[in-house]
Design a protein around this motif. Structure first.
Motif, PDB file in Angstrom:
ATOM      1  N   LEU A  27       0.829  -1.206   0.000  1.00  7.15           N
ATOM      2  CA  LEU A  27       0.000   0.000   0.000  1.00  7.15           C
ATOM      3  C   LEU A  27       0.863   1.256   0.000  1.00  7.15           C
ATOM      4  CD1 LEU A  27      -2.874   1.242   0.248  1.00  7.15           C
ATOM      5  CD2 LEU A  27      -2.587   1.059   2.727  1.00  7.15           C
ATOM      6  N   ASP A  28       1.855   1.282   0.887  1.00  4.02           N
ATOM      7  CA  ASP A  28       2.702   2.463   1.043  1.00  4.02           C
ATOM      8  C   ASP A  28       3.757   2.598  -0.046  1.00  4.02           C
ATOM      9  OD1 ASP A  28       1.225   2.899   3.316  1.00  4.02           O
ATOM     10  OD2 ASP A  28       2.950   3.081   4.658  1.00  4.02           O
ATOM     11  N   SER A  29       3.821   1.651  -0.971  1.00  2.56           N
ATOM     12  CA  SER A  29       4.798   1.749  -2.057  1.00  2.56           C
ATOM     13  C   SER A  29       4.271   2.556  -3.242  1.00  2.56           C
ATOM     14  CB  SER A  29       5.223   0.353  -2.526  1.00  2.56           C
ATOM     15  OG  SER A  29       4.158  -0.283  -3.205  1.00  2.56           O
ATOM     16  N   ASP A  30       2.996   2.893  -3.235  1.00  5.63           N
ATOM     17  CA  ASP A  30       2.391   3.649  -4.324  1.00  5.63           C
ATOM     18  C   ASP A  30       2.559   5.153  -4.067  1.00  5.63           C
ATOM     19  OD1 ASP A  30       0.706   5.006  -6.101  1.00  5.63           O
ATOM     20  OD2 ASP A  30      -0.862   3.483  -5.996  1.00  5.63           O
ATOM     21  N   PRO A  31       3.307   5.848  -4.922  1.00  5.78           N
ATOM     22  CA  PRO A  31       3.516   7.285  -4.712  1.00  5.78           C
ATOM     23  C   PRO A  31       2.214   8.088  -4.651  1.00  5.78           C
ATOM     24  CG  PRO A  31       5.033   6.461  -6.370  1.00  5.78           C
ATOM     25  CD  PRO A  31       4.061   5.343  -6.068  1.00  5.78           C
ATOM     26  N   ALA A  32       1.190   7.683  -5.404  1.00  2.00           N
ATOM     27  CA  ALA A  32      -0.083   8.413  -5.373  1.00  2.00           C
ATOM     28  C   ALA A  32      -0.766   8.255  -4.011  1.00  2.00           C
ATOM     29  CB  ALA A  32      -1.001   7.935  -6.492  1.00  2.00           C
ATOM     30  N   VAL A  33      -0.686   7.076  -3.424  1.00  2.00           N
ATOM     31  CA  VAL A  33      -1.271   6.832  -2.102  1.00  2.00           C
ATOM     32  C   VAL A  33      -0.548   7.681  -1.050  1.00  2.00           C
ATOM     33  CG1 VAL A  33      -1.544   5.082  -0.272  1.00  2.00           C
ATOM     34  CG2 VAL A  33      -2.117   4.514  -2.649  1.00  2.00           C
ATOM     35  N   MET A  34       0.747   7.841  -1.221  1.00  2.00           N
ATOM     36  CA  MET A  34       1.568   8.548  -0.233  1.00  2.00           C
ATOM     37  C   MET A  34       1.685  10.052  -0.500  1.00  2.00           C
ATOM     38  SD  MET A  34       2.098   6.075   1.750  1.00  2.00           S
ATOM     39  CE  MET A  34       3.263   6.765   2.914  1.00  2.00           C
ATOM     40  N   ARG A  35       1.051  10.537  -1.560  1.00  2.00           N
ATOM     41  CA  ARG A  35       1.172  11.941  -1.983  1.00  2.00           C
ATOM     42  C   ARG A  35       0.969  12.932  -0.841  1.00  2.00           C
ATOM     43  NH1 ARG A  35       1.305  16.532  -1.948  1.00  2.00           N
ATOM     44  NH2 ARG A  35       0.348  18.068  -3.301  1.00  2.00           N
ATOM     45  N   TYR A  36      -0.103  12.793  -0.082  1.00  2.00           N
ATOM     46  CA  TYR A  36      -0.430  13.763   0.968  1.00  2.00           C
ATOM     47  C   TYR A  36       0.130  13.365   2.331  1.00  2.00           C
ATOM     48  CZ  TYR A  36      -3.531  15.686  -2.540  1.00  2.00           C
ATOM     49  OH  TYR A  36      -4.034  16.240  -3.696  1.00  2.00           O
ATOM     50  N   LEU A  37       0.964  12.342   2.347  1.00  2.00           N
ATOM     51  CA  LEU A  37       1.561  11.887   3.602  1.00  2.00           C
ATOM     52  C   LEU A  37       3.065  12.114   3.625  1.00  2.00           C
ATOM     53  CD1 LEU A  37      -0.490   8.608   3.661  1.00  2.00           C
ATOM     54  CD2 LEU A  37      -0.825  10.565   5.174  1.00  2.00           C
ATOM     55  N   THR A  38       3.719  11.771   2.519  1.00  7.01           N
ATOM     56  CA  THR A  38       5.179  11.878   2.449  1.00  7.01           C
ATOM     57  C   THR A  38       5.643  12.590   1.191  1.00  7.01           C
ATOM     58  OG1 THR A  38       5.405   9.783   1.279  1.00  7.01           O
ATOM     59  CG2 THR A  38       5.435   9.692   3.709  1.00  7.01           C
ATOM     60  N   GLY A  39       4.710  13.148   0.433  1.00  6.06           N
ATOM     61  CA  GLY A  39       5.059  13.744  -0.840  1.00  6.06           C
ATOM     62  C   GLY A  39       5.293  12.690  -1.916  1.00  6.06           C
ATOM     63  N   GLY A  40       4.832  11.461  -1.655  1.00  2.81           N
ATOM     64  CA  GLY A  40       4.959  10.383  -2.625  1.00  2.81           C
ATOM     65  C   GLY A  40       6.088   9.412  -2.347  1.00  2.81           C
ATOM     66  N   VAL A  41       6.850   9.640  -1.294  1.00  5.39           N
ATOM     67  CA  VAL A  41       7.958   8.749  -0.944  1.00  5.39           C
ATOM     68  C   VAL A  41       7.400   7.485  -0.301  1.00  5.39           C
ATOM     69  CG1 VAL A  41      10.053   8.505   0.443  1.00  5.39           C
ATOM     70  CG2 VAL A  41       9.495  10.718  -0.611  1.00  5.39           C
ATOM     71  N   PRO A  42       7.760   6.302  -0.834  1.00 10.71           N
ATOM     72  CA  PRO A  42       7.271   5.046  -0.253  1.00 10.71           C
ATOM     73  C   PRO A  42       7.826   4.826   1.152  1.00 10.71           C
ATOM     74  CG  PRO A  42       8.257   4.665  -2.423  1.00 10.71           C
ATOM     75  CD  PRO A  42       8.573   6.078  -2.030  1.00 10.71           C
ATOM     76  N   THR A  43       7.112   4.034   1.930  1.00 10.56           N
ATOM     77  CA  THR A  43       7.579   3.635   3.255  1.00 10.56           C
ATOM     78  C   THR A  43       8.356   2.338   3.097  1.00 10.56           C
ATOM     79  OG1 THR A  43       5.544   4.555   4.188  1.00 10.56           O
ATOM     80  CG2 THR A  43       6.861   3.139   5.619  1.00 10.56           C
ATOM     81  N   SER A  44       9.566   2.299   3.633  1.00 13.13           N
ATOM     82  CA  SER A  44      10.384   1.096   3.502  1.00 13.13           C
ATOM     83  C   SER A  44       9.795  -0.046   4.328  1.00 13.13           C
ATOM     84  CB  SER A  44      11.814   1.372   3.976  1.00 13.13           C
ATOM     85  OG  SER A  44      11.828   1.546   5.385  1.00 13.13           O
ATOM     86  N   ARG A  45      10.110  -1.276   3.932  1.00 12.72           N
ATOM     87  CA  ARG A  45       9.683  -2.451   4.690  1.00 12.72           C
ATOM     88  C   ARG A  45      10.191  -2.347   6.131  1.00 12.72           C
ATOM     89  NH1 ARG A  45       7.629  -7.224   4.424  1.00 12.72           N
ATOM     90  NH2 ARG A  45       7.359  -7.163   2.178  1.00 12.72           N
TER      91      ARG A  45
END
Length: 185
Positions: A27-45
């Motif tokens: 879920l957190d690997s999608d830049p669009a999902v993370m757009r408003y949380l991290t600016g699109g940066v994925p969350t590492s495992r």
């Protein structure tokens, strides 16, 4: 579904477990999902497993029926994302925050609203909440619409001091909320 916390017409929500790390990483690997949380940066495992997942699991241990819940489509069993209903660590236990993070494939289909409506109802009818609130970036119009459809109303705009501000953060964060008496109307 085993361990079901809540069902809606189209969704099954169950508590997040330690075995869900792969789904959270996906879920957190999608830049669009993370757009408003991290600016699109994925969350590492590693960050999911050592930071986020332990925090998510800790909410269930505190009791009160609150926590983080994986959402699956009832008909197919497909993983859609997660919701949370949890008190702020520094806030009253009877004022939980509503939140959600869904895969892009689930956007625009009413799942966020459906899950949010059910969690707000559960908060007031079963969990003894006095107030439910949610926050997002002011520029996140999609999330703001979900909050409104779930019965929450604009409460305030505030500016957080972010270590790594992302595009749009200069417009602030917004809080939406509903209290039990407003919800009954």
């Amino acid at each position: 579904m085993v361990g079901t916390f809540l069902e809606t017409e189209r969704l099954t929500l169950r508590r997040i477990t330690a075995a869900d790390a792969d789904l959270l990483v996906e879920l957190d690997s999608d830049p669009a999902v993370m757009r408003y949380l991290t600016g699109g940066v994925p969350t590492s495992r590693e960050r999911v497993e050592t930071h986020f997942l332990p925090r998510m699991l800790a909410h269930a241990e505190r009791g009160h029926g609150y926590g983080f819940f994986l959402a699956h489509e009832k008909a197919s069993g497909e993983f859609l994302g997660w919701f949370h209903l949890r008190p702020d660590p520094d806030g009253p236990a009877d004022e939980p925050e509503l939140g959600y993070r869904l895969r892009q494939a689930a956007w625009g289909k009413g799942y966020a609203t459906e899950g949010s409506l059910a969690l707000v109802e559960k908060a007031f009818t079963e969990l003894g909440a006095k107030r439910v609130f949610a926050t997002t970036m002011a520029v996140n119009s999609g999330s703001r619409r979900v909050m409104e459809k779930a019965g929450l109303r604009y409460a305030r705009t505030f500016f957080a001091d972010w270590a790594d501000p992302i595009e749009g953060s200069e417009h602030g964060e917004v809080e939406y909320s509903v209290d039990r008496s407003e919800w009954r109307k």
